[in-house]
Every structure is written in C-alpha cells, then in structure tokens.
Design a protein around this motif. Structure first.
Motif, PDB file in Angstrom:
ATOM      1  N   GLU A 187       0.829  -1.208   0.000  1.00  0.00           N
ATOM      2  CA  GLU A 187       0.000   0.000   0.000  1.00  0.00           C
ATOM      3  C   GLU A 187       0.861   1.255   0.000  1.00  0.00           C
ATOM      4  OE1 GLU A 187      -3.830   1.919   2.385  1.00  0.00           O
ATOM      5  OE2 GLU A 187      -2.738   0.205   3.232  1.00  0.00           O
ATOM      6  N   ALA A 188       1.892   1.278   0.835  1.00  0.00           N
ATOM      7  CA  ALA A 188       2.797   2.435   0.858  1.00  0.00           C
ATOM      8  C   ALA A 188       3.497   2.601  -0.486  1.00  0.00           C
ATOM      9  CB  ALA A 188       3.826   2.256   1.981  1.00  0.00           C
ATOM     10  N   PHE A 189       3.872   1.466  -1.060  1.00  0.00           N
ATOM     11  CA  PHE A 189       4.555   1.482  -2.358  1.00  0.00           C
ATOM     12  C   PHE A 189       3.628   2.041  -3.440  1.00  0.00           C
ATOM     13  CE2 PHE A 189       5.551  -1.016  -6.270  1.00  0.00           C
ATOM     14  CZ  PHE A 189       6.757  -0.401  -6.561  1.00  0.00           C
ATOM     15  N   CYS A 190       2.365   1.616  -3.445  1.00  0.00           N
ATOM     16  CA  CYS A 190       1.414   2.067  -4.457  1.00  0.00           C
ATOM     17  C   CYS A 190       1.085   3.551  -4.287  1.00  0.00           C
ATOM     18  CB  CYS A 190       0.139   1.235  -4.391  1.00  0.00           C
ATOM     19  SG  CYS A 190       0.352  -0.479  -4.932  1.00  0.00           S
ATOM     20  N   LEU A 191       0.936   4.012  -3.056  1.00  0.00           N
ATOM     21  CA  LEU A 191       0.653   5.432  -2.833  1.00  0.00           C
ATOM     22  C   LEU A 191       1.819   6.303  -3.283  1.00  0.00           C
ATOM     23  CD1 LEU A 191      -1.125   5.279   0.640  1.00  0.00           C
ATOM     24  CD2 LEU A 191      -2.166   5.626  -1.611  1.00  0.00           C
ATOM     25  N   GLU A 192       3.023   5.792  -3.110  1.00  0.00           N
ATOM     26  CA  GLU A 192       4.203   6.521  -3.586  1.00  0.00           C
ATOM     27  C   GLU A 192       4.185   6.632  -5.112  1.00  0.00           C
ATOM     28  OE1 GLU A 192       9.099   6.169  -3.403  1.00  0.00           O
ATOM     29  OE2 GLU A 192       7.827   4.657  -2.450  1.00  0.00           O
ATOM     30  N   ILE A 193       3.778   5.565  -5.766  1.00  0.00           N
ATOM     31  CA  ILE A 193       3.698   5.595  -7.228  1.00  0.00           C
ATOM     32  C   ILE A 193       2.613   6.573  -7.685  1.00  0.00           C
ATOM     33  CG2 ILE A 193       3.067   4.215  -9.257  1.00  0.00           C
ATOM     34  CD1 ILE A 193       4.404   1.844  -7.968  1.00  0.00           C
ATOM     35  N   LEU A 194       1.472   6.562  -7.005  1.00  0.00           N
ATOM     36  CA  LEU A 194       0.391   7.483  -7.376  1.00  0.00           C
ATOM     37  C   LEU A 194       0.830   8.943  -7.285  1.00  0.00           C
ATOM     38  CD1 LEU A 194      -2.775   5.840  -5.784  1.00  0.00           C
ATOM     39  CD2 LEU A 194      -2.346   6.277  -8.205  1.00  0.00           C
ATOM     40  N   SER A 195       1.635   9.242  -6.284  1.00  0.00           N
ATOM     41  CA  SER A 195       2.116  10.631  -6.164  1.00  0.00           C
ATOM     42  C   SER A 195       3.010  10.996  -7.349  1.00  0.00           C
ATOM     43  CB  SER A 195       2.875  10.806  -4.849  1.00  0.00           C
ATOM     44  OG  SER A 195       4.060  10.010  -4.827  1.00  0.00           O
ATOM     45  N   SER A 196       3.752  10.023  -7.857  1.00  0.00           N
ATOM     46  CA  SER A 196       4.582  10.279  -9.036  1.00  0.00           C
ATOM     47  C   SER A 196       3.718  10.437 -10.280  1.00  0.00           C
ATOM     48  CB  SER A 196       5.581   9.133  -9.238  1.00  0.00           C
ATOM     49  OG  SER A 196       6.463   9.010  -8.147  1.00  0.00           O
ATOM     50  N   LEU A 197       2.646   9.660 -10.376  1.00  0.00           N
ATOM     51  CA  LEU A 197       1.800   9.708 -11.568  1.00  0.00           C
ATOM     52  C   LEU A 197       0.993  11.000 -11.652  1.00  0.00           C
ATOM     53  CD1 LEU A 197       0.451   6.047 -11.801  1.00  0.00           C
ATOM     54  CD2 LEU A 197       2.016   7.194 -13.372  1.00  0.00           C
ATOM     55  N   ARG A 198       0.741  11.657 -10.515  1.00  0.00           N
ATOM     56  CA  ARG A 198      -0.027  12.910 -10.557  1.00  0.00           C
ATOM     57  C   ARG A 198       0.700  13.980 -11.374  1.00  0.00           C
ATOM     58  NH1 ARG A 198      -0.980  11.504  -4.956  1.00  0.00           N
ATOM     59  NH2 ARG A 198      -3.149  10.776  -4.738  1.00  0.00           N
ATOM     60  N   ARG A 199       2.014  13.846 -11.489  1.00  0.00           N
ATOM     61  CA  ARG A 199       2.764  14.815 -12.306  1.00  0.00           C
ATOM     62  C   ARG A 199       2.371  14.713 -13.776  1.00  0.00           C
ATOM     63  NH1 ARG A 199       7.067  12.535  -9.077  1.00  0.00           N
ATOM     64  NH2 ARG A 199       7.673  13.935  -7.393  1.00  0.00           N
TER      65      ARG A 199
END
Length: 1031
Positions: free
Chosen positions: A531-543
């Motif tokens: 879950e932490a890993f996926c949320l980190e990826i989502l923050s990158s994808l918002r760019r």
C-alpha cells in the motif's frame, strides 16, 4: 567321386583325432591350416573347394579355444597382407568367430579374455588396419557385412565399431557408412517410440533402455564429428546427402532426431556452420509448406501417408539432448535464434507489423518462428550452461531491434520468466542493464518487457528499486515516448502489487496470473508495504496530469485497469480524477454548455494541440461502477450529481453553443479547423459517456430512454457534420476519433438489441426496414449480419483452436431458442446455428427476384464460410442444394461457389466437381470454333448466361483448376523423387508401410482421375480462349 572320397577321408581323420586330446586337437588345427590356403590357391575346382569349406564348417565347433584363436588369427593376418586370393575360405571366418565367442576364457597377451571380448579385439584389429588392400567391391562387401552386424551386437559394442568404420571410410563408401549408421539409430528411435505407445513399458522391460540409447548416440555423434574434422570429404558427403534428402520432396528420407543432432554438432565446425543452418532452415520451412499443402487438400491426404514433421524431429532432438549431449546444445541455441531472426514478423510501412497475432502461427514462416522459440525455451529449461547466453541474446535483441517488431522475443522472454523465475533472478544484473534503455525503446516493447518481469519484482527488492529509479528518470524525459514508458511501468506496478482487500484474481483479468502464482509461493505477502509502495507511485503519476494529452490519456485508461485489480486504491485514484474533472466542469447549473472546452487545448504559434482529452470523465464513471465501500459514497453521490447535470444541460445545448454548427470550419489545413475538430471530438466523447451512463441507469425507464435518444441524435448530427466537412481542406482529414464507449457497454447493448438475433433477422418489423430504405442506409437486418460476420471472423482469427466451441459463449446467441438449450454439447449447438443461417439463406433464395437481397445473401454465405470450416462433411452435403437454385447475381454466385470449393477440397477430391462446372461453362459460352456444336449441359443452375458473361465465375473455376493441377504436379514430383531416393544410396529395399501400399493401389486405380484432370486442363484452355469475348 572326388567329393565323396574327400568327405570319407576327412571323417576318418576326425575320428582318429579326438578333440579332447592334445594331439587330436593339434592334428585338427593342422588340417584347417593346410586346407584354407589350398582353397585360396585356385588349384582346386570351385565345387571341390566349396565342399572342403563345408566340411570344415561342420567340425569348427569341436575345435578347442586356443585352436580357434590361432585359426582366427590366421584369417586376420591373411586379410591384412592380402593373401586371400579367391576369398572362398572367408565363408568359414564367421563360423570361426561364432565358435570363438562361445569360449569362456582365452589367453590374450599377458592376461585373459572371454571369447566375446577376444572376438571384439579381432574385429577391431581387422577394421583398424587401414593398410589392408581392398578393391571397391570388397570394401562395399565389408561395410555391408559390418553394418548388418549392428543389429546382432549389444548397444555398448556399437561406438567402437562405428569408430573403426569411420576409419575404414577413408578408403571409400563414405555415404554407405553414414547412411548405415543413421539408419540404425533411426530404427532404434522408432522402436523406442512404438514401445512407449504400446503401454509406457517399464525401463527393465524395454528392449533398449532410453538413457543407454541416448548416451550411445551421443558417443557416436562425437566419433562422426571427429572423423569429419579429419576428413573434410566425409563432411561434404554428409551435407550432400542431407541436402538431397530434403530437396527430394520425399517424406524426408532418413531424417530423424539423431541426424538432426549430428547436423547441429557438425555446425560447430566453422567451415560447415553457415551451410548447416541454411540447410536446416530450408528443410524446416519446406516441411511446414508441404504440411500446409497436404492439410488443405483431401485429395493429397488420401494419396499420401501422414506427413513427416521436421519440426517434431527438432523438438525430439531438444528432448534427447538432456542425456549429456553438450556438443548439441550450442547448435540448438544458434538454430533457435536463426529461425526467430529469419522468420519473425517483419516491419511494414512506418514500422508497423504486417503479420497478424504473434500468438497464433498460421503461415509456414510464423510456424518456423514459433518453432525457434520452442527450441530456445526448452533448451533454457533443460540446460543450465546455455541459460545465460539465451537470456543475453534475447535481451540484446529487445534493446537493439527498435526498428523491427520484437513481439516474438517478448513472448519468449515472458515464457522464460514463467518457467524459471528464480533462475532468472541469478541474472538480475542483465535485467537491470536492460532497464536503463527503457526510455529509448518503442512503447510496445516497454509494455511487453515490463509486463513480463512483474513476477520477478515481487521477490527481488533490488530489481524493483532499480526499475523505480529508471521510471522516475523517464518521467522527466525530453522524449514523449520516454514519459509514456514511465506511465506504463508505474501502472503495471499498481496493478500487480495488491493491497489487502482488493478484488480476488478470479474477479479480474488473468494476464499474468499463471506466472504470479509460481512466484508468490517464494515470497511473503506484505499488504502494508504494498500500500505504501502504491501510494508513492500514485504521487509520481499525478505529475502526468500536467503533461501532453497522450500521456494523460494513457494514465486515465490505465486507472480503470488498476481499479479492477487493486480496488483498495479507489479513494486515492478517484480523488485525483475528481480534481482533474473540476477544472473542466462548469458548476453553475444555469450555464450552457456544462463543459469548458477552451482549457482543453493549447497553442504554440499557429499550431493548436489537444491538451486534455477529458477521458477522466469516462474513467470516473467506470471506477464508480465497481465501488461499494462506505467511504466512497461521497464520491459516488457527487459523480452522479455531475452526470445528471451534464445530461440535462447537454440535451439543452445546441451545437452553436460549442461553435460547431454547419457553418464552422473543419479543415485540417487551418488552425481554426484543427481547433474545431478537437472540440468536436471532445463533445462526441462527452455524449458517449453520458449515453452509456443513462443506458445503464435507465432500468428500462421511458424518460431515460428518451434522454438517451436525444443524446444520440445530437451525437449523430455532430458526427455527420465532422465526417462531411473535415475532408474539405487541402490536408487529409484525421483518422476516426477513438470511442469512449466501454466494451462492457457495447456487449450489454448487443445483448439487449439482438438477444434473439437470428429470429429477429427474419422478423424485423417492416416499419423499421422501410425507415432504413427511405433514409438510404443499411437495413437493420443487414447491420445484424455485418456485426455477426465481424464477430465470427475476429474469433476465428484470434482463437482458431477454440472456434468450434465459441458459438455457445456468444451472449447475444445464448438464448436463441429452446431447441439450442436442450443440448449441452457445443458441437450440436454449432450445428444448430449453422442450420439457422442456412434457413435464412434458403428463405432468400426461395423468394422472388424482387425480394432477393444480394448483400444480405452474400453476408450469409460469408458467415457460413467462417462457421462451416469446422463442420465440413455436414455442410458439403447441404451446399449443393443451394447451388441448384436459379441465381443470376454474379457477386452472390461467386461467394457461393467459393464456399463450395472451400468445403469440397477439404472433404474429397474436387476433380469431378470442376469437370462438371467446366462443362457447364463450356455449354453456356459455346466453343471457340463456331462450327462446333456444344452439347447443352446443366449440372449447376448457378452457372447461367449472366454469371458466365460476367467472367467472375469462370475465373474462380479456373483458379481452382490451377490449384488442383499444382497439387498434381507437386504429387508427381514427390513420388518421382521418392522413387529415386529409395533406389539410390544405401541400396536397401525400400520399406513400405501400410500407407505406401494403399498409395500404390490408389495410383494403379487413378487413371480415371488423371483423364478427368486432362479434360479439365483442356476445358480450362477452352474457357480461357472464350473469356476475351466477355464484356
């Protein structure tokens, strides 16, 4: 009289020389030592010499062991020094060796040997003596004699005898030696295969244990390769024999797994490497072509035995190589890559692949490419030493072949990951190096590569960290494809790193489930870390939401797949999508239109570009369908409010509100036209999303469907304007805009509209049909058939192996009638569907000329063509009934005849059918000589004045005649070359199987068909001469 006297004296001498005494034994030996040179001297008459040898053979078994040893040595020395004159006494030599092998112990040098071992030493001594003067006939006789002994010897005795034979081949008979060795091991392989088929016999019950046979074959291959290194003439003879074998159009003669393994071992010699692989590639592609030709013709299937597959021989070689054939494995690797490089998909215009799906091999080249992948995959599984080389070469091709399709290498790499994930982790450094090139690779390659490595990322933190680092760098790449690659990688990670509580794998796509299952057993599932890993990826994808439209589009579409696999990420994803939607949604309920289009585009000078594709609206709606958690109720309520408001206001909005009326410019040659085209595509997308939403939520409500029709009418009006005006500029118009309608919605819509499609086809209300005719558009019944044909054709192309079972899975056909439901058998259900289409076609044909619809009839014939290929015999018996109808529509007649030919050629020989058709054409067209009166014949009413004058039917018949004549030419060439092959080379009597016997009987009875072919050829020429008169 002389023979009788000799016999009496010899018997008396034997009686006076008892074998159990030393003197008697010595006296008997002395007689043998005197009689043998006497018979070779030539002083005796032939009959007398033969009688003496016969008497000596009778008493040979009474000789003592030492006497037999001396006598055998006498023969060997005489042969070596060339004292064998007439060779009459050589008939005694095998008898001496047989008696010698029965002795228990014999003195040999300073030790002792058994009689069998002593015999081996003598044979080796005789064969290894390369200085023995032998004529060509004597050499041939000796080679044949030794080769015949193979069947009588133990398997372990074969390698040393082969070695001596290869030494002897320096004097000649090279082809005979090689053919004999290969034939022996081919027979052993056939025997092993038959024993396994007869009941999987236990190892101790088999005539020859498999592992023992394979090890002996490997040793013999080494002997032959060593001999070829020393004697290049032997190598040239071997390659020449192989070339003749596969060029001869026979059943590939002496080709077998042993000879293939020998070829691959010879390829290690540099001077033969290129030639060997060219020969193997030629044999493989020719085998696939012959197989395809034979499978497509019942005529050839009946006249020829079952095709001998070179591909299966190569796969058997791979399987056999596990028994220590290290000298073969390198050749297998080279062969696999040669096949994939030579026969893989080729780049078409603009770098696009010209061939079909890589997973389905239909053409000979595709089958050869698939075979190369199978060889490499099996080699990777079985042989540890070559794994590193295979992996390195596959990854190198993925990185370097950027201008060519690499789907076949991606499939191979994915199969390797699935079969041996933990082994691949040992080469993680090679994968990390490949990740560094992701930004420069085509997007399709990146998607395939990252999808394949997903299982490895779950068990290797270092590999995952390396990929994350590369993707983050790619997110800020100056190249658009680099940023797309980053989005693709991050989305794949989101889909495959599950968070606790997500949907089960059975509820979502199974794209990589098979590999995931094999890897997950080695790792501990850690939902919190995921879950932490996926949320980190989502923050990158918002760019990505601030980047180009292509990147945003990929992100929106990817979010839907992520939610299906990782539903616990819904809150974060929907928050991101809502924040994006609010930028373009007009919240004031009284303002029209409800969507802000101007922020969706951007301009650089005179150029206008799409900035926001508004697919976030579709993604939000798709995500909303799967949400059931209480915490998401707020999002659902807000989204429903927005969609309801947009529906109401979009119905009220006119095209002028979007500046898209008929007076607007849509030319792609001006910035205003480009802008209007972009606006039109965006508005059509909004209409599609709202139509899908209202259809799903309508629950058959009249008011909802009225709103749906309003939306559709506006959508249709705008699409017509866009289609009409976008092509009027100097520059060509852009391609058809991509639809935002989901496949699930289309499937549901088809189910509702056409759930009883076949019955509706014949019972469509006349009011609906008349409305279609007035508007000059396709009728509803024709649209039904067009949709069915596309679906059936797509299924046949993508799932040919499952086509026979797929009809029962079509949702809009499942409830077709109670008759179909009564049977659970898929084949019976398919027969039922075919009967319904036949009835529809018969209805067309039974009506009057005014009621006949040529387009619908052609569609029905096309549908029957797709379905009936799997039910040949059933359809062939019915098609002649259709052909008997009086039809004058040339396009329909051509389609119907094509169906008839396609079925007939797979069911039986088409010669008689073609003859009847040619006679009908000749009868209709007349003869080229006007004075010749042609007998009026009518086997097929479909051949009439109109269809023949059009020439389409005549050309179709001629093409079929050409096909049959080509098959006959191929068959004749094959049988001629096979006869020559059987007569040449080994001189052995050809081995006739039951299929060969049946073939010879058929050939004897085939004169009538040959006459038919000749007549067909004459008629072909006649028709060709009459064609220029057709208008």
């Amino acid at each position: 009289m002389v023979s009788c006297a000799l016999k009496v004296k010899f018997l008396l001498l034997c009686e006076g020389s008892p074998a159990n005494s030393t003197e008697g034994s010595d006296r008997r030996l002395l007689v043998y030592q005197h009689c043998i040179p006497l018979c070779e001297s030539g002083d005796l008459q032939t009959e007398v010499a033969a009688d003496i040898i016969g008497l000596l053979m009778l008493e040979t078994h009474t000789l003592s062991g030492p006497s037999l040893a001396q006598l055998a040595s006498l023969f060997v020395e005489a042969i070596k020094v060339g004292k064998m004159g007439s060779g009459k006494s050589l008939e005694l030599f095998p008898t001496v060796l047989t008696a010698l092998s029965a002795c228990e112990v014999l003195s040999y040098g300073k030790g002792e040997l058994s009689g069998e071992e002593y015999k081996k030493q003598l044979i080796n001594s005789l064969c290894s003596s390369r200085d023995v003067p032998l004529s060509s006939e004597e050499l041939r006789f000796l080679v044949e004699k030794v080769l015949r002994m193979f069947a009588k010897l133990d398997l372990q005795e074969i390698p040393p005898l082969v070695y001596q034979l290869l030494l002897l081949s320096a004097k000649g008979c090279k082809k005979q030696v090689l053919d004999g060795i290969i034939s022996y091991f081919k027979e052993q392989d056939v025997r092993q295969e038959e024993e396994q088929k007869d009941g999987d016999l236990e190892l101790e019950v088999q005539s020859i244990p498999q592992d023992q046979l394979r090890h002996v074959e490997g040793t013999v291959i080494l002997h032959i390769v060593f001999a070829i290194r020393l004697d290049h003439e032997l190598g040239r003879e071997f390659l020449k024999s192989f070339k003749v074998t596969y060029n001869s159009s026979t059943s590939y003669g002496d080709l077998c797994p042993f000879s293939v393994a020998l070829m691959l071992s010879v390829a290690r010699i540099q001077r033969y490497e290129e030639q060997v692989f060219d020969l193997l590639k030629g044999a493989i592609i020719k085998s696939f072509k012959d197989e395809q030709l034979q499978q497509g013709s019942k005529f050839l299937q009946d006249l020829l035995p079952e095709h001998c597959s070179v591909a299966q021989m190569i796969l058997d070689t791979v399987k056999n190589s596990v028994f220590g054939w290290d000298h073969v494995t390198q050749g297998l690797v080279q062969l696999g890559f040669c096949l994939m490089d030579a026969f893989g998909p080729k780049p078409g215009p603009f770098g696009k692949t010209t061939e079909g799906s890589a997973t389905i091999a239909r053409t000979p080249t595709q089958q050869a490419c698939k075979l190369g992948g199978q060889v490499l995959l099996q080699g990777f599984k079985m042989h540890e030493p070559i794994r590193g080389e295979i992996l390195e070469q596959v990854l190198n091709r993925l990185v370097t072949k950027t201008a060519s399709p690499v789907s076949h290498y991606l499939d191979l790499f994915s199969d390797i990951v699935v079969s041996a994930p933990m082994i691949l982790l040992e080469s993680s450094s090679k994968l990390t190096e490949t990740f560094d090139h992701l930004s420069y690779l085509p997007l399709a390659t990146v998607q395939g590569l990252l999808k394949a490595v997903q299982p490895l990322l779950k068990v290797s933190m270092s590999l995952k960290d390396a990929l994350i680092l590369v993707l983050r760098k790619a997110m800020f790449s100056s190249q658009l494809d680099g940023r797309k690659s980053a989005v693709t990688g991050f989305l794949l990670l989101l889909k495959n790193f599950k968070v606790l509580g997500s949907l089960a794998s059975s509820q979502c796509s199974q794209a990589i489930s098979s590999s995931q299952v094999q890897v997950d057993v080695h790792s501990r599932y850690n939902s919190a870390a995921n879950e932490a890993f996926c949320l980190e990826i989502l923050s990158s994808l918002r760019r990505c939401l601030s980047q180009q439209a292509d990147v945003r589009l990929m992100l929106y579409e990817g979010f839907y797949d992520v939610l299906r696999r990782n539903s616990q990420l819904a809150s974060s994803i929907m928050q991101t999508l809502f924040s994006q939607l609010r930028r373009y949604y007009e919240p004031e309920q009284d303002l029209l239109p409800p969507v802000k289009l101007e922020p969706c585009i951007t301009a650089h000078g005179d150029q206008v570009y799409l900035q926001e594709p508004l697919v976030c609206l579709s993604a939000l709606y798709d995500d909303d369908e799967g949400e059931e958690e209480e915490e998401e109720e707020g999002y659902q309520s807000e989204l429903q409010t927005i969609l309801e408001s947009m529906t109401r206001r979009m119905i009220k909005s006119e095209l002028e509100d979007f500046e898209l009326d008929k007076s607007a410019e849509f030319s792609m040659g001006s910035s205003v036209g480009v802008k209007n085209n972009i606006y039109a595509v965006l508005v059509m997308g909004v209409y599609e999303v709202l139509m899908e939403y209202n259809f799903i939520k309508a629950n058959y409500s009249k008011s909802r469907f009225e709103e749906l029709m309003e939306l559709f009418n506006r959508y249709h009006k705008l699409s017509e304007i866009l289609r009409e005006k976008s092509g009027k500029g100097r520059l060509p118009s852009h391609k058809t805009p991509r639809s935002l309608l989901s496949l699930g919605f289309i499937s549901t819509l088809l189910t509702v509209l056409f759930s009883v499609l076949i019955w509706r086809y014949t019972n469509i209300p006349s009011v609906v049909e008349d409305a279609g005719k007035k508007e000059k558009r396709s009728s509803l019944s024709q649209l039904c058939l067009e949709g069915l044909l596309r679906i059936f054709t797509t299924c046949q192309q993508r799932f040919p192996d499952r086509m026979a079972q797929n009809s029962s899975h079509f949702a809009f056909l499942a409830d077709i009638s109670e008759e179909a439901d009564e049977s659970d058998d898929n084949t019976e259900m398919n027969f039922f569907y075919i009967r319904q289409f036949q009835r529809a076609l018969f209805t067309q044909l039974s009506g009057g000329e005014d009621e006949f619809n040529s387009k619908e009839a052609q569609l029905l014939v096309s549908i029957l063509s797709v379905l009936s290929l799997h039910f040949i015999q059933y359809m062939e018996s019915r098609i002649r009934c259709v052909s008997s109808s009086l039809l004058e529509d040339s396009a329909f007649s051509k389609g119907l005849l094509s169906l008839l030919f396609n079925l007939h050629v797979l069911y039986k020989s088409p010669v008689s059918l073609l003859l009847e058709l040619c006679q009908d054409i000749h009868s209709q067209r007349g003869d080229i000589d006007p004075e010749v009166e042609v007998e009026k014949q009518s086997h097929f009413a479909i051949v009439n004045t109109k269809t023949v004058t059009n020439a389409a039917v005549s050309l179709l018949v001629l093409s079929q005649v050409d096909r049959v004549l080509d098959e006959v030419d191929w068959l004749i060439a094959r049988k001629k070359s096979q006869t020559l092959f059987d007569k040449s080379g080994s001189g052995k009597k050809p081995f006739h199987t039951g299929a060969h016997v049946r073939l010879m009987v058929r050939v004897q009875r085939g004169h009538e068909e040959e006459m038919h072919l000749c007549q067909a050829k004459v008629l072909k020429l006649s028709v060709m001469l009459t064609l220029p008169t057709c208008r």
